[in-house]
Structure formats: C-alpha cells, structure tokens
Design a protein around this motif. Structure first.
Motif, PDB file in Angstrom:
ATOM      1  N   ALA A  42      80.230  35.169  79.345  1.00 57.95           N
ATOM      2  CA  ALA A  42      81.207  36.158  78.904  1.00 57.95           C
ATOM      3  C   ALA A  42      80.661  36.844  77.655  1.00 57.95           C
ATOM      4  CB  ALA A  42      82.550  35.479  78.606  1.00 57.95           C
ATOM      5  N   PRO A  43      81.173  38.019  77.306  1.00 61.45           N
ATOM      6  CA  PRO A  43      80.669  38.703  76.111  1.00 61.45           C
ATOM      7  C   PRO A  43      80.889  37.872  74.853  1.00 61.45           C
ATOM      8  CG  PRO A  43      82.024  40.175  77.431  1.00 61.45           C
ATOM      9  CD  PRO A  43      82.202  38.800  78.000  1.00 61.45           C
ATOM     10  N   LEU A  74      80.813  44.296  80.339  1.00 63.96           N
ATOM     11  CA  LEU A  74      81.305  43.396  81.372  1.00 63.96           C
ATOM     12  C   LEU A  74      82.161  42.289  80.773  1.00 63.96           C
ATOM     13  CD1 LEU A  74      77.992  42.914  83.383  1.00 63.96           C
ATOM     14  CD2 LEU A  74      79.853  44.514  83.890  1.00 63.96           C
ATOM     15  N   ALA A  75      83.152  41.870  81.513  1.00 67.94           N
ATOM     16  CA  ALA A  75      83.949  40.725  81.094  1.00 67.94           C
ATOM     17  C   ALA A  75      83.319  39.418  81.552  1.00 67.94           C
ATOM     18  CB  ALA A  75      85.363  40.828  81.658  1.00 67.94           C
ATOM     19  N   ASP A 129      74.049  33.358  69.405  1.00 66.36           N
ATOM     20  CA  ASP A 129      74.110  34.636  68.690  1.00 66.36           C
ATOM     21  C   ASP A 129      73.700  35.813  69.554  1.00 66.36           C
ATOM     22  OD1 ASP A 129      71.368  34.050  68.833  1.00 66.36           O
ATOM     23  OD2 ASP A 129      70.952  35.103  66.959  1.00 66.36           O
ATOM     24  N   GLY A 130      73.517  35.590  70.864  1.00 66.70           N
ATOM     25  CA  GLY A 130      73.122  36.657  71.761  1.00 66.70           C
ATOM     26  C   GLY A 130      74.308  37.465  72.251  1.00 66.70           C
ATOM     27  N   PRO A 131      74.074  38.404  73.160  1.00 69.28           N
ATOM     28  CA  PRO A 131      75.156  39.272  73.623  1.00 69.28           C
ATOM     29  C   PRO A 131      76.195  38.562  74.487  1.00 69.28           C
ATOM     30  CG  PRO A 131      73.126  39.723  74.822  1.00 69.28           C
ATOM     31  CD  PRO A 131      72.770  38.796  73.714  1.00 69.28           C
ATOM     32  N   PHE A 132      75.858  37.351  74.973  1.00 72.42           N
ATOM     33  CA  PHE A 132      76.796  36.611  75.816  1.00 72.42           C
ATOM     34  C   PHE A 132      76.911  35.170  75.328  1.00 72.42           C
ATOM     35  CE2 PHE A 132      75.495  40.133  78.419  1.00 72.42           C
ATOM     36  CZ  PHE A 132      76.631  40.471  79.146  1.00 72.42           C
ATOM     37  N   VAL A 133      78.028  34.551  75.717  1.00 77.56           N
ATOM     38  CA  VAL A 133      78.231  33.121  75.492  1.00 77.56           C
ATOM     39  C   VAL A 133      78.368  32.454  76.847  1.00 77.56           C
ATOM     40  CG1 VAL A 133      79.269  33.365  73.211  1.00 77.56           C
ATOM     41  CG2 VAL A 133      80.723  33.438  75.246  1.00 77.56           C
ATOM     42  N   LEU A 134      77.990  31.197  76.892  1.00 78.03           N
ATOM     43  CA  LEU A 134      78.039  30.439  78.137  1.00 78.03           C
ATOM     44  C   LEU A 134      79.455  29.936  78.387  1.00 78.03           C
ATOM     45  CD1 LEU A 134      76.007  29.359  80.316  1.00 78.03           C
ATOM     46  CD2 LEU A 134      75.999  27.220  79.016  1.00 78.03           C
ATOM     47  N   THR A 135      79.966  30.180  79.590  1.00 78.53           N
ATOM     48  CA  THR A 135      81.288  29.681  79.946  1.00 78.53           C
ATOM     49  C   THR A 135      81.245  28.609  81.030  1.00 78.53           C
ATOM     50  OG1 THR A 135      81.608  31.463  81.574  1.00 78.53           O
ATOM     51  CG2 THR A 135      82.389  31.847  79.322  1.00 78.53           C
ATOM     52  N   GLU A 176      73.999  43.547  78.696  1.00 79.89           N
ATOM     53  CA  GLU A 176      75.060  44.117  77.870  1.00 79.89           C
ATOM     54  C   GLU A 176      75.180  45.622  78.084  1.00 79.89           C
ATOM     55  OE1 GLU A 176      71.473  43.617  74.982  1.00 79.89           O
ATOM     56  OE2 GLU A 176      72.313  42.654  76.775  1.00 79.89           O
ATOM     57  N   TYR A 177      74.160  46.239  78.696  1.00 79.91           N
ATOM     58  CA  TYR A 177      74.213  47.672  78.987  1.00 79.91           C
ATOM     59  C   TYR A 177      74.765  47.978  80.376  1.00 79.91           C
ATOM     60  CZ  TYR A 177      71.478  48.452  74.769  1.00 79.91           C
ATOM     61  OH  TYR A 177      71.048  48.499  73.461  1.00 79.91           O
ATOM     62  N   LEU A 178      75.049  46.949  81.168  1.00 78.61           N
ATOM     63  CA  LEU A 178      75.610  47.155  82.493  1.00 78.61           C
ATOM     64  C   LEU A 178      77.120  47.387  82.418  1.00 78.61           C
ATOM     65  CD1 LEU A 178      73.820  44.367  84.586  1.00 78.61           C
ATOM     66  CD2 LEU A 178      73.249  46.816  84.475  1.00 78.61           C
TER      67      LEU A 178
END
Length: 568
Positions: free
Chosen positions: A240-241, A252-253, A223-229, A549-551
């Motif tokens: 990734a977002p 960022l992508a 549930d965070g700003p990124f998911v693990l790829t 997520e702010y970068l």
C-alpha cells in the motif's frame, strides 16, 4: 557484475508450468465489486494493480526475500526497493535520478577520495526522521553480513570504503581507501547503499538478517514509496502507499506483485487476472495489435547475453587463442539473430557494454567485429587451421570442436540464438555442439568443475557504470571461465579510478578485441498492459527496477474517490 538478473536465461510466458490452483488474488476481477466500492469525500490513492515479477527483465521468477542487502537478483530488488529507497536511484538513461533518490546531492571531495552525500528531508513509515545515522547503520549491516553480502565488490562496496561518517543529521561522508572515479562510485556504489531503521532493527547481526529475509515483521518500518501489507513467500507481496514517503506520492491504493515462476503470465493477462505481462518474441507481431491491451516497448535489459568460454577446458584448448575467439565473433550473424529471434527489436553487441541507453559504450568498441565470415575464415587459415574432410578445421590433432551449454527452454530465445550461432560457426569450420539442460544444472556445471564444460551462455545484467569489475578481471567473482589478462585487469582498474569516460572506453575497446567471452545481443522487453493502466513510461528503468508510484488506473470506482477496495 554485481547484481541484476544474476545470470538468468530468457524464458517464455506461455509455458504450461505452474498451472495449479491459483491464489484468491488472481481470480478474475468483478466489475460489480468495483462499482460497489465505498466512496470518500476527498480524492486519494485508489485502485489495485497486479503485476508479475520480471517486467523489464525477462521471465518472472521468485524474489530471494525482502532485504535489499541480500538481493542476489533484480527480481528481489523489484520488490525490496519499493520498501527501501537507495541513496541514488538510477534513471532510465542510467543517470543519477535526483527526483527518485534519497540523496539530494553527491559531492566529490579531497581529490576524489571522499564523497559527501546530502539527504533529502525524509521520513520512516512510522513517522520518524530518516537520518545520516540510519545510512551509517545500513552500511554497518553490510559489514555484519560479511561473506553473505552478494554484491561485494560492485561499486567498491564495501571493500573500497574506509569509513562512513555522519557529519550531521542529513549529511554523511564516505571516505575511500584510494582515488575513486566519481561517476562509478555514485552510480554503482551509492545505488547499493540504503538507510535502514536503526530504531526498529536494533543491532541486528548478519545471521539474523539472513534468517529473516522473508519475515514481513522485520520490514514494517520502511522509507520507500510503499509499505508491505501482506507477503506469502513464493506467491506474492501486497503493498500500500507509504503516506510518509518523501518522493512522488503513489496513486494506487494497492499494488500486488505476484511470483509466477516461469509460467503463464500472458494467459493471466488475457483472463484479466493481472495488468501487465511480457510477450514472447514469436507472438509479438500478432499480440501487439490486440485492442484489449496497450503495446509497450521497454528498453533492452541493460546487459548482454554472453557465450562464456572455459579457459581451463582440456577438450577445447583453442578457446584460449584470441584469433579463434575473434573469428567466432565475426562468424556469428548478430543482425540475423535480432531479425529472426527478437523480431527486429535489439542492437548488435560486440563489447561489454550495450549500445542502449547511449553514452556509456565506446563509439568504436566493436570495430572489425561485424558479421564477416570471409574474414573469419581467412584469419583461421592464416593461423594454421585447415578444413578437414567434414569441413571442420583442425591444426594437427586438435579440431575446432567444442560443446556449449544452454538453458533447457525450447520456447525461449536463448536456444534459438545458439542454433543460429551454431550454423554460422560451422560455415567457417567450427563445430559447436549444443546441450540444453535446466538452468540450475547449467550453473552447477559452470560454477563447479572447471574441466567439465567448454562453453555456456550467461545472461549478464550490468551495473549502470559498466566497468567490468567482477566479471572480466582475473579474480572477478563472476569470472567463471577463469579468463585472465593483465592488460585487461589494468584497464578495468583505471576505469574505476580515473575521472571521465576515457578509461572506461579504453577497457571496452580492448575487451572487444580480445573477446574474453563471445558477446551477443539482448532484445527489447515487449509488454502488453491493460488499457486501464497508465504511467507505464515512468515505470521501469533499463536495470528492471520499478517505480510503480507513477502508475494509476482508469477505474469508475476511483473517480473522485479515495478507496482501496479489496484485493483483486
């Protein structure tokens, strides 16, 4: 102390370690490749950024895994907290940052014995709702871990909590066993509590969580700003977002976090392989003018270096004497350390709370402990310690001589600090011998045989409400020196029970006066970043936790495009 760097020494990025074959994502970027990235009709997340662990903390190191409940260091949380958002996110001035938290509000009820947490509308990466039941499930996983839970005691988690109840889908109550200081529990306790996906994890037990802390399959739903790829243990994590994230959407992508334990992050930055690196203090005055990069000064890591003194040492019984400890603190020239070691970037530190960020250190905590070798010498003379023929003081057959352990890193600030302190102490008649050994061996000595060491440096990163619980109370799990003082214990207890800051400040003042360990300064984190990288001011808080997520990146391929590109 519960989490944080977990007693890690300072390091130096230009080490020649880890110079073997680099993984493919660390190869120098190709500008031609970037120009060939496909364009899309609508703008969206774009560009890749590669950063090493440790930014905002110190030397890069390898995370323990991906489970935030099993983090023994901030290196782990730099990755895990991007996947799972805690109820309370700590802002840059050590406040409850509502914008970045899963909790919308925290309310103290029933005379500070119950805390009601209201959740924001939030979603799992598979589209399901994050609910109060997921918070209950996350807390229950701490119980399942039992003694495997490394943060036990911090913020009262879990022992001070009698019950966690879902009131409705978006409200959860934490019922406490005793009256609890609201700021302490909010900042130190609720920042350790995560909603975890009951529907994806099932009734997972502690042993399974321990075994699977490096298993990417367990962490697909987050549930965070990124998911693990992608994840390669001891090498990197690629993210990734999260399109369902409830907070600030990532620009960022792709984000790649590399784990170059110890080694050559600054070289990698100069080669264009990564986008950010910490600069060793001796190189800062030269490197900060390099026009290829932006120079960024991050806050000092929230904590202090401390010279722990073994109260059970048979060879140095005088370490139990508060007069000697205070004289040691007065003898050490902290201004000189900051000037010579940290190149002027840092603050003096005489108490168990840093001066920065301002507001949580008692204004007069270090009263009477500034560098004053004449006062230190006079206090020792009054206590009966007289100089011998070699200048080292003695009282009867006992000489003021002891050995200190430091981390074997000749390029790092730690040994430089100790060498300055060594000269300062000798000036007042105290002989501190220095032994540099590998970090792991130092911990083994200090956490093992109580009689086998006199003193040693530890790098303490504090929780946001700097209460001392676990570090300076008599049975604290980090109290490796076995320091015990009933009055200090009582003041620490009061600081986590009484509202406001008066009790916290009283604890700090008394700890500074008795010097359970000799408090020493941290320096600011000095960073160079690629010119193409933006948003660094929003990136790290004083605890070293990240908000990437702010970068964003200034990249020709991203102008008006929604493209992820390839791994750099």
């Amino acid at each position: 102390m519960g989490l944080g760097k977990q007693i890690r020494g300072f390091g130096f990025f230009l080490s020649k370690r880890n110079k073997g074959k680099r993984p493919s994502f660390l190869k120098k970027r190709s500008k031609k490749l970037l120009l060939l990235l496909p364009l899309a009709a609508a703008a969206g997340p774009c560009g890749s950024v590669v950063i090493p662990t440790g930014i905002g903390l110190g030397d890069p190191d390898v995370p323990d895994g991906l489970n935030p409940l099993l983090a023994t260091s901030s290196y782990t949380l730099q990755v895990a907290a991007l996947l799972y958002r805690p109820l309370v996110w700590i802002g840059p001035t050590l406040h409850f940052d509502h914008d970045r938290s899963l909790a919308q509000a925290v309310e103290a009820l029933d005379g500070d014995t119950r805390f009601r947490v209201t959740l924001k509308p939030w979603h799992w990466s598979d589209g399901g709702d994050v609910t109060a039941d997921d918070v209950v499930f996350g807390f229950e996983r701490i119980g399942k871990l039992g003694t495997l839970y490394p943060a036990a005691g911090t913020g009262g988690v879990p022992g001070r909590i009698a019950d966690v109840r879902a009131v409705d889908a978006h409200t959860v109550d934490f019922v406490m066993k005793a009256v609890t200081q609201p700021d302490w529990f909010t900042l130190n306790g609720l920042s350790l509590i995560y909603a975890l996906p009951r529907h994806a994890w099932g009734d997972i037990d502690g042993g399974t969580m321990w075994r699977r802390q490096n298993d990417p399959a367990l962490y697909k739903v987050s549930d965070g700003p990124f998911v693990l790829t992608d994840f390669k243990r001891d090498r990197y994590a690629a993210l990734a977002p999260n399109p369902d994230y409830g907070g600030h959407a990532a620009s960022l992508a792709r984000l790649v976090i590399v784990f170059p334990k110890g080694g050559n992050a600054l070289h990698a930055l100069e080669d264009g392989e990564i986008d950010m690196a910490r600069v060793p203090y001796p190189l800062w005055d030269r490197m900060r003018h390099d026009r290829r990069f932006d120079a960024v000064i991050l806050p000092e890591a929230y904590g202090y270096m401390v010279l722990m003194l073994n109260m059970k040492s048979a060879a140095a019984p005088f370490l139990r004497d508060v007069t000697v400890r205070r004289a040691m603190a007065q003898a050490i020239d902290q201004k000189g350390i900051i000037r010579l070691v940290f190149r002027g970037y840092g603050h003096e530190n005489h108490a168990p709370a840093p001066a920065e960020p301002a507001g949580l250190e008692a204004p007069d905590a270090g009263a009477g402990l500034a560098h004053d070798p004449a006062a230190a010498a006079a206090a020792l003379s009054e206590a009966g310690w007289v100089p011998g023929a070699d200048g080292i003081r003695h009282r009867g057959a006992v000489r003021l001589a002891f050995a200190a352990l430091g981390t074997d890193d000749p390029d790092g600030p730690e040994m430089q600090m100790l060498q300055i302190a060594q000269r300062n102490l000798r000036d007042v008649g105290i002989d501190m011998g220095l032994t540099a050994i590998p970090f792991a061996q130092k911990l083994e000595r200090m956490y093992g045989d109580d009689a086998n060491w006199d003193a040693g440096t530890l790098d303490e990163t504090l929780p946001p409400f700097p209460d001392g619980m676990g570090t300076w109370n008599t049975r604290g799990n980090q109290n490796v020196e076995s320091f015990g003082d009933p009055r200090l214990d009582a003041l620490i207890r009061a600081s986590v029970e009484q509202p406001g800051l008066d009790a916290l400040f009283a604890y700090q003042r008394y700890a500074a006066q008795v010097q359970p360990g000799i408090f020493l300064p941290h320096g600011n984190q000095l960073i160079l970043a690629a010119k193409r990288l933006h948003g660094i001011g929003e990136f790290a808080n004083a605890l070293g936790y990240w908000s990437p997520e702010y970068l964003s990146v200034d990249d020709p391929a991203c102008r008006g495009a929604a493209s992820g590109g390839a791994l750099p």
